[in-house]
Design a protein around this motif. Structure first.
Motif, PDB file in Angstrom:
ATOM      1  N   LEU A 198     -12.108  38.370   8.953  1.00  0.00           N
ATOM      2  CA  LEU A 198     -11.016  37.582   9.501  1.00  0.00           C
ATOM      3  C   LEU A 198     -10.011  37.297   8.393  1.00  0.00           C
ATOM      4  N   PRO A 199      -8.729  37.213   8.745  1.00  0.00           N
ATOM      5  CA  PRO A 199      -7.720  36.920   7.719  1.00  0.00           C
ATOM      6  C   PRO A 199      -7.949  35.538   7.089  1.00  0.00           C
ATOM      7  N   VAL A 200      -7.556  35.408   5.823  1.00  0.00           N
ATOM      8  CA  VAL A 200      -7.596  34.127   5.117  1.00  0.00           C
ATOM      9  C   VAL A 200      -6.247  33.445   5.279  1.00  0.00           C
ATOM     10  N   ASP A 201      -6.280  32.212   5.735  1.00  0.00           N
ATOM     11  CA  ASP A 201      -5.063  31.406   5.793  1.00  0.00           C
ATOM     12  C   ASP A 201      -5.183  30.334   4.713  1.00  0.00           C
ATOM     13  N   ALA A 202      -4.497  30.542   3.590  1.00  0.00           N
ATOM     14  CA  ALA A 202      -4.567  29.620   2.455  1.00  0.00           C
ATOM     15  C   ALA A 202      -3.476  28.562   2.598  1.00  0.00           C
ATOM     16  N   VAL A 203      -3.881  27.336   2.869  1.00  0.00           N
ATOM     17  CA  VAL A 203      -2.936  26.265   3.199  1.00  0.00           C
ATOM     18  C   VAL A 203      -2.589  25.461   1.951  1.00  0.00           C
ATOM     19  N   SER A 204      -1.285  25.317   1.690  1.00  0.00           N
ATOM     20  CA  SER A 204      -0.847  24.550   0.531  1.00  0.00           C
ATOM     21  C   SER A 204      -0.364  23.167   0.917  1.00  0.00           C
ATOM     22  N   ARG A 205      -0.153  22.331  -0.128  1.00  0.00           N
ATOM     23  CA  ARG A 205       0.276  20.941   0.073  1.00  0.00           C
ATOM     24  C   ARG A 205       1.720  20.758  -0.369  1.00  0.00           C
ATOM     25  N   ASN A 206       2.255  19.586  -0.073  1.00  0.00           N
ATOM     26  CA  ASN A 206       3.633  19.276  -0.444  1.00  0.00           C
ATOM     27  C   ASN A 206       3.777  19.152  -1.954  1.00  0.00           C
ATOM     28  N   LYS A 207       4.882  19.645  -2.466  1.00  0.00           N
ATOM     29  CA  LYS A 207       5.174  19.530  -3.893  1.00  0.00           C
ATOM     30  C   LYS A 207       5.238  18.060  -4.288  1.00  0.00           C
ATOM     31  N   GLY A 208       4.591  17.715  -5.404  1.00  0.00           N
ATOM     32  CA  GLY A 208       4.613  16.338  -5.889  1.00  0.00           C
ATOM     33  C   GLY A 208       3.430  15.511  -5.432  1.00  0.00           C
ATOM     34  N   HIS A 217       0.858  -1.200   0.000  1.00  0.00           N
ATOM     35  CA  HIS A 217       0.000   0.000   0.000  1.00  0.00           C
ATOM     36  C   HIS A 217       0.890   1.245   0.000  1.00  0.00           C
ATOM     37  N   TYR A 218       0.603   2.161  -0.910  1.00  0.00           N
ATOM     38  CA  TYR A 218       1.381   3.409  -0.985  1.00  0.00           C
ATOM     39  C   TYR A 218       0.449   4.558  -0.647  1.00  0.00           C
ATOM     40  N   ALA A 219       0.797   5.305   0.412  1.00  0.00           N
ATOM     41  CA  ALA A 219      -0.145   6.243   1.007  1.00  0.00           C
ATOM     42  C   ALA A 219      -0.283   7.541   0.234  1.00  0.00           C
ATOM     43  N   ASN A 220       0.604   7.820  -0.714  1.00  0.00           N
ATOM     44  CA  ASN A 220       0.477   9.066  -1.452  1.00  0.00           C
ATOM     45  C   ASN A 220       0.874   8.869  -2.911  1.00  0.00           C
ATOM     46  N   THR A 221       0.561   9.877  -3.721  1.00  0.00           N
ATOM     47  CA  THR A 221       0.778   9.782  -5.161  1.00  0.00           C
ATOM     48  C   THR A 221       2.253   9.648  -5.493  1.00  0.00           C
ATOM     49  N   ARG A 222       3.104  10.408  -4.787  1.00  0.00           N
ATOM     50  CA  ARG A 222       4.548  10.326  -5.059  1.00  0.00           C
ATOM     51  C   ARG A 222       5.067   8.918  -4.845  1.00  0.00           C
ATOM     52  N   GLY A 223       4.682   8.316  -3.705  1.00  0.00           N
ATOM     53  CA  GLY A 223       5.127   6.960  -3.398  1.00  0.00           C
ATOM     54  C   GLY A 223       4.611   5.947  -4.392  1.00  0.00           C
ATOM     55  N   ALA A 224       3.373   6.151  -4.853  1.00  0.00           N
ATOM     56  CA  ALA A 224       2.766   5.208  -5.799  1.00  0.00           C
ATOM     57  C   ALA A 224       3.500   5.222  -7.135  1.00  0.00           C
ATOM     58  N   TYR A 225       3.780   6.400  -7.679  1.00  0.00           N
ATOM     59  CA  TYR A 225       4.471   6.477  -8.968  1.00  0.00           C
ATOM     60  C   TYR A 225       5.889   5.926  -8.875  1.00  0.00           C
ATOM     61  N   LYS A 226       6.566   6.246  -7.781  1.00  0.00           N
ATOM     62  CA  LYS A 226       7.937   5.727  -7.614  1.00  0.00           C
ATOM     63  C   LYS A 226       7.906   4.197  -7.549  1.00  0.00           C
ATOM     64  N   ALA A 227       6.922   3.650  -6.845  1.00  0.00           N
ATOM     65  CA  ALA A 227       6.838   2.198  -6.683  1.00  0.00           C
ATOM     66  C   ALA A 227       6.614   1.493  -8.013  1.00  0.00           C
ATOM     67  N   VAL A 228       5.743   2.052  -8.851  1.00  0.00           N
ATOM     68  CA  VAL A 228       5.456   1.371 -10.117  1.00  0.00           C
ATOM     69  C   VAL A 228       6.628   1.533 -11.087  1.00  0.00           C
ATOM     70  N   VAL A 229       7.294   2.668 -11.066  1.00  0.00           N
ATOM     71  CA  VAL A 229       8.466   2.869 -11.927  1.00  0.00           C
ATOM     72  C   VAL A 229       9.612   1.953 -11.491  1.00  0.00           C
ATOM     73  N   ASP A 230       9.812   1.850 -10.177  1.00  0.00           N
ATOM     74  CA  ASP A 230      10.911   1.037  -9.653  1.00  0.00           C
ATOM     75  C   ASP A 230      10.623  -0.459  -9.708  1.00  0.00           C
ATOM     76  N   GLY A 231       9.378  -0.817 -10.042  1.00  0.00           N
ATOM     77  CA  GLY A 231       9.028  -2.230 -10.117  1.00  0.00           C
ATOM     78  C   GLY A 231       8.635  -2.833  -8.783  1.00  0.00           C
ATOM     79  N   ASP A 232       8.421  -1.980  -7.759  1.00  0.00           N
ATOM     80  CA  ASP A 232       7.997  -2.480  -6.449  1.00  0.00           C
ATOM     81  C   ASP A 232       6.497  -2.764  -6.404  1.00  0.00           C
ATOM     82  N   ALA A 233       5.755  -2.212  -7.370  1.00  0.00           N
ATOM     83  CA  ALA A 233       4.311  -2.473  -7.475  1.00  0.00           C
ATOM     84  C   ALA A 233       3.985  -2.736  -8.939  1.00  0.00           C
ATOM     85  N   ASP A 234       3.075  -3.666  -9.189  1.00  0.00           N
ATOM     86  CA  ASP A 234       2.662  -3.968 -10.565  1.00  0.00           C
ATOM     87  C   ASP A 234       1.695  -2.925 -11.096  1.00  0.00           C
ATOM     88  N   ILE A 235       0.822  -2.413 -10.207  1.00  0.00           N
ATOM     89  CA  ILE A 235      -0.204  -1.462 -10.630  1.00  0.00           C
ATOM     90  C   ILE A 235      -0.575  -0.598  -9.429  1.00  0.00           C
TER      91      ILE A 235
END
Length: 207
Positions: A87-97, A1-19
């Motif tokens: 009230l001020p706006v706090d716009a929260v971003s996510r991790n790159k990738g 199980h790969y918990a995020n998109t970055r981990g999933a793509y790396k796993a399939v490219v590296d051959g650690d996951a079939d799909i």
């Protein structure tokens, strides 16, 4: 199980996951595959809404796409500018990738995004895919916003009235030798498989 998109793509490219099943890749993830000499096959298996969400106590229910871009570029800094509280706006971003950040980069269409952490003052707005936010809204502490007047429910995702709908994919290497990969993809695209896509909380493809 790969918990995020970055981990999933790396796993399939590296051959650690079939799909893997995930959002479309970022430029960096495509570059990583190219660097490793791997061609990826991406088959659309369902649709998902990219959503913006706020605390449930925030009186704002709907924003336009332009207002959202202005919030995340730093042009709008107070909720009163979009019909909310002073009230001020706090716009929260996510991790790159991450899958959501790659989608947000496309949505911002070249506008510079101001990066912020959770703020102690004001009210936050953040973004993700509907599936993840639905799980968070079970305790009613957050709510998804309508965008351009359309709420991100399955009806508006399916009919195209919600403006930020993206595909999610079954991703695998073109040179895979596992014959079960193509069988699995064929099943997911069947009526039974598409029912499972709906039960999992996504929106099935229109056939």
């Amino acid at each position: 199980h790969y918990a995020n998109t970055r981990g999933a793509y790396k796993a399939v490219v590296d051959g650690d996951a079939d799909i893997v099943f995930c959002a479309g890749p970022s430029d960096e993830q495509l570059a990583y595959a190219a660097e490793k000499g791997v061609e990826l096959e991406m088959t659309e298996i369902g649709r998902e809404a990219f959503v913006f969400f706020v605390n449930s106590e925030n009186p704002v229910e709907s924003l336009t796409a332009e207002q959202v871009r202005n919030i995340f570029s730093g042009e709008i800094t107070n909720w009163s500018e979009v019909g909310g509280e002073n009230l001020p706006v706090d716009a929260v971003s996510r991790n790159k990738g991450s899958g959501s950040q790659s989608t947000m980069d496309k949505f911002m269409a070249g506008c510079e995004q101001k990066h912020s952490m959770w703020g102690a003052f004001g009210r936050s707005i953040a973004y993700s895919f509907r599936y993840y936010v639905e799980n968070m809204t079970a305790d009613s502490k957050v709510k998804m916003l309508a965008l351009n007047g359309a709420y991100p429910d399955r009806e508006h995702i399916a009919d195209g009235s919600y403006p930020l709908v993206s595909s999610f994919y079954a991703v695998y290497r073109k040179d895979t030798e596992n014959q079960n990969v193509s069988r699995l993809v064929e099943w997911i695209l069947s009526d039974e498989g598409q029912q499972l896509v709906e039960k999992a909380g996504y929106t099935a493809l229109n056939k």
